[in-house]
Design an enzyme around this catalytic site. Structure first.
Site, PDB file in Angstrom:
ATOM      1  N   GLY A 259       0.866  -1.112   0.042  1.00 53.71           N
ATOM      2  CA  GLY A 259      -0.125  -0.135   0.164  1.00 53.71           C
ATOM      3  C   GLY A 259       0.972   1.260   0.141  1.00 53.71           C
ATOM      4  O   GLY A 259       1.874   1.417   0.301  1.00 53.71           O
ATOM      5  N   SER A 260       0.050   2.414  -0.255  1.00 56.77           N
ATOM      6  CA  SER A 260       0.971   3.591  -0.487  1.00 56.77           C
ATOM      7  C   SER A 260       1.375   4.188   0.802  1.00 56.77           C
ATOM      8  O   SER A 260       1.976   5.037   0.834  1.00 56.77           O
ATOM      9  CB  SER A 260      -0.068   4.723  -1.218  1.00 56.77           C
ATOM     10  OG  SER A 260      -1.177   4.966  -0.329  1.00 56.77           O
ATOM     11  N   CYS A 261       0.785   3.739   2.032  1.00 62.10           N
ATOM     12  CA  CYS A 261       0.949   4.509   3.112  1.00 62.10           C
ATOM     13  C   CYS A 261       1.979   3.914   4.081  1.00 62.10           C
ATOM     14  O   CYS A 261       2.818   4.684   4.558  1.00 62.10           O
ATOM     15  CB  CYS A 261      -0.294   4.613   3.979  1.00 62.10           C
ATOM     16  SG  CYS A 261      -1.582   5.156   2.934  1.00 62.10           S
ATOM     17  N   PHE A 262       1.942   2.708   4.550  1.00 62.70           N
ATOM     18  CA  PHE A 262       2.973   2.327   5.725  1.00 62.70           C
ATOM     19  C   PHE A 262       4.403   2.303   5.342  1.00 62.70           C
ATOM     20  O   PHE A 262       5.103   3.065   6.163  1.00 62.70           O
ATOM     21  CB  PHE A 262       2.519   0.798   6.046  1.00 62.70           C
ATOM     22  CG  PHE A 262       1.392   0.699   6.650  1.00 62.70           C
ATOM     23  CD1 PHE A 262       0.397   1.782   7.231  1.00 62.70           C
ATOM     24  CD2 PHE A 262       0.956  -0.695   6.913  1.00 62.70           C
ATOM     25  CE1 PHE A 262      -0.708   1.535   7.853  1.00 62.70           C
ATOM     26  CE2 PHE A 262      -0.438  -0.865   7.546  1.00 62.70           C
ATOM     27  CZ  PHE A 262      -1.239   0.055   8.032  1.00 62.70           C
ATOM     28  N   ASP A 265       5.208   6.100   4.840  1.00 60.97           N
ATOM     29  CA  ASP A 265       5.380   7.224   5.952  1.00 60.97           C
ATOM     30  C   ASP A 265       6.260   6.556   6.893  1.00 60.97           C
ATOM     31  O   ASP A 265       6.819   7.619   7.584  1.00 60.97           O
ATOM     32  CB  ASP A 265       3.766   6.931   6.572  1.00 60.97           C
ATOM     33  CG  ASP A 265       2.529   7.503   5.990  1.00 60.97           C
ATOM     34  OD1 ASP A 265       2.992   8.610   4.786  1.00 60.97           O
ATOM     35  OD2 ASP A 265       1.591   7.484   6.225  1.00 60.97           O
TER      36      ASP A 265
END
Ligand code: UGA
Length: 427
Positions: A259-262, A265
């Site tokens: 995914g694009s977040c974990f 970030d």
């Protein structure tokens, strides 16, 4: 009901815009991508998100949501404006604040009058970014503004539900007047609202994703250890959950988080922390564990089949998880590449992510159905937790596969229904 502007029509921006409009606010949305804007204005969602298109069409029809071509048309009628632009990673893992900077400049330039407005940063940004990037832009434009941070906690695939019925709202504000404006906007929410400073709200978002990513890597590490000891992970998890301090949610082991977040970030937090003189070693380990976890799905295939050269392997699930067409950081990418490096032919199938995946790993053969992917396969790896995959039984695998060797990389198959095949899962 308020007049709201929303800048950025990506998954977060569009979902937020539709949710606000569905709650009765008047929303004007704008995006620098003219093609995307036109698509949304026609009622088409440019990505896969369950329920969003129907909800979009409804609010467009009611004229509660309008897509503007020019920033002025979004800014002028609005009292509160949300910045929902991307914060992509730079090659060194640090956060690129360029899109946020550009959006803030365009917004300030479009202000046009002396009316005070509230600017809310919804994009995921590192602690201190709103004060160091957005605030100076608004100050130098000499517009009367209130400033806030309202991080999003939307899960892809359930984003609309999360936006309409949040389980918490975090508001970072620059003062009590801003707090009042935003409390008023969220007055009908039936969840806890934390009001704090701008940089604390930014920190809450990063801390949450760091914590969730760490949970997944810890689950994976424990599951890998369980495999070494010949112990069933599920029972260990049951035992863990008996401790009132341990919440068993988000501890499902598998092939790692995507995914694009974990990943983005946590990388950004590591880069920013290190720059401030603190190296977050635990977070580095969270990424390291994740980066190699996908190999745990390939090892059982080699144990069962020997060399993978010339083997045909079905890869079910190409998106980073079920319920989305997003292939960013999908574990299907390293799995497919590694299988091909070892000489295997990979046949992939996904209910929504085939086109996106083909752009990233064009060498993978794509099947039109699960049956086609399994036909003649010597092994199968299940990579994303689509419900349609969780219903598969031994019969489905035995029907088409040349050798029924199956690795459940998401622990979604019912082991009791796997008699007669060589079934593996992590933990
Ligand atoms: C995540 C967070 O869950 C949201 O709260 C947050 O708003 C969002 O990132 C964001 O920052 O924008 P999302 O990326 O949609 O949401 O995906 P998740 O459902 O959290 O799953 C992330 C990855 O972890 C997936 O690959 C999933 O398969 C994996 N995962 C999740 C596990 O391997 N085990 C688990 O127990 C849970």
């Amino acid at each position: 009901m308020a007049n709201l502007a929303l800048v950025g029509l990506g998954p977060v921006g569009l979902t937020t815009a539709v949710a606000f409009a569905a709650q009765g606010h008047r929303v004007t949305a704008v995006d620098i991508d003219a093609e995307r804007s036109a698509q949304v204005a026609r009622g088409e969602v440019p990505f896969y998100e369950k329920g969003l298109e129907a909800a979009l069409r409804k609010v467009l029809k009611q004229r509660r949501l309008v897509v503007a071509r020019r920033m002025e048309d979004a800014v002028r009628p609005s009292s509160v404006m949300f910045l929902c632009v991307g914060t992509p990673p730079r090659p060194d893992g640090s956060m690129d604040d360029g899109p946020l900077r550009d959006a803030a400049k365009m917004l300030a330039a479009a202000w046009g009058d002396g009316r005070p407005r509230t600017v809310v940063v919804k994009s995921t940004v590192l602690p201190g970014t709103t004060e160091s990037v957005v605030q100076p832009i608004l100050e130098s434009a000499e517009v009367p503004f209130h400033l806030a941070v309202n991080p999003e906690f939307l899960r892809e695939g359930r984003a609309l539900e999360d936006a309409l019925r949040p389980d918490r709202i975090v508001l970072g504000v620059d003062g009590s007047a801003t707090a009042r404006i935003l409390r008023n906007l969220f007055h009908s929410a039936k969840c806890p609202i934390l009001v704090t400073t701008l940089r604390t709200a930014e920190s809450v978002k990063h801390a949450t994703n760091a914590f969730l990513a760490a949970k997944v890597s810890l689950a994976n590490e424990l599951a890998n250890l369980c495999d070494g000891f010949g112990v069933e992970y599920d029972t260990v998890l049951q035992g863990l959950a008996l401790d009132p301090r341990i919440n068993p949610k988000f501890l499902v082991p598998g092939v790692g988080f995507g995914g694009s977040c974990f990943s983005k970030d946590v990388h950004a937090l590591i880069a920013a922390g290190t720059k401030k003189g603190y190296r977050p070693q635990l977070l580095e380990a969270v990424l390291e564990v994740n980066d190699r976890q996908f190999l745990r799905a390939i090892a059982p295939l080699e144990e069962e089949l020997g060399s993978l050269a010339g083997r045909r392997i079905a890869l079910l699930g190409l998106a980073f998880k079920g319920g989305t067409d997003d292939v960013r950081e999908s574990r299907a990418v390293p799995i497919a590449r590694e299988l091909m490096n070892r000489g295997a032919t990979v046949v992939g199938y996904d209910p929504a992510a085939m086109n996106g995946f083909a752009k990233v790993v064009p060498e993978v053969h794509l099947a039109k159905s699960i049956e086609e992917a399994l036909k003649g396969a010597d092994g199968c790896i299940l990579q994303a937790d689509w419900p349609i995959f969780s219903r598969l039984t031994a019969k489905d695998f035995l029907a088409g596969m040349a050798q029924p060797v199956v690795v459940d990389g998401r622990r979604i198959l019912d082991r009791k229904k796997m008699n007669g095949i060589r079934f593996h899962r992590i933990g």
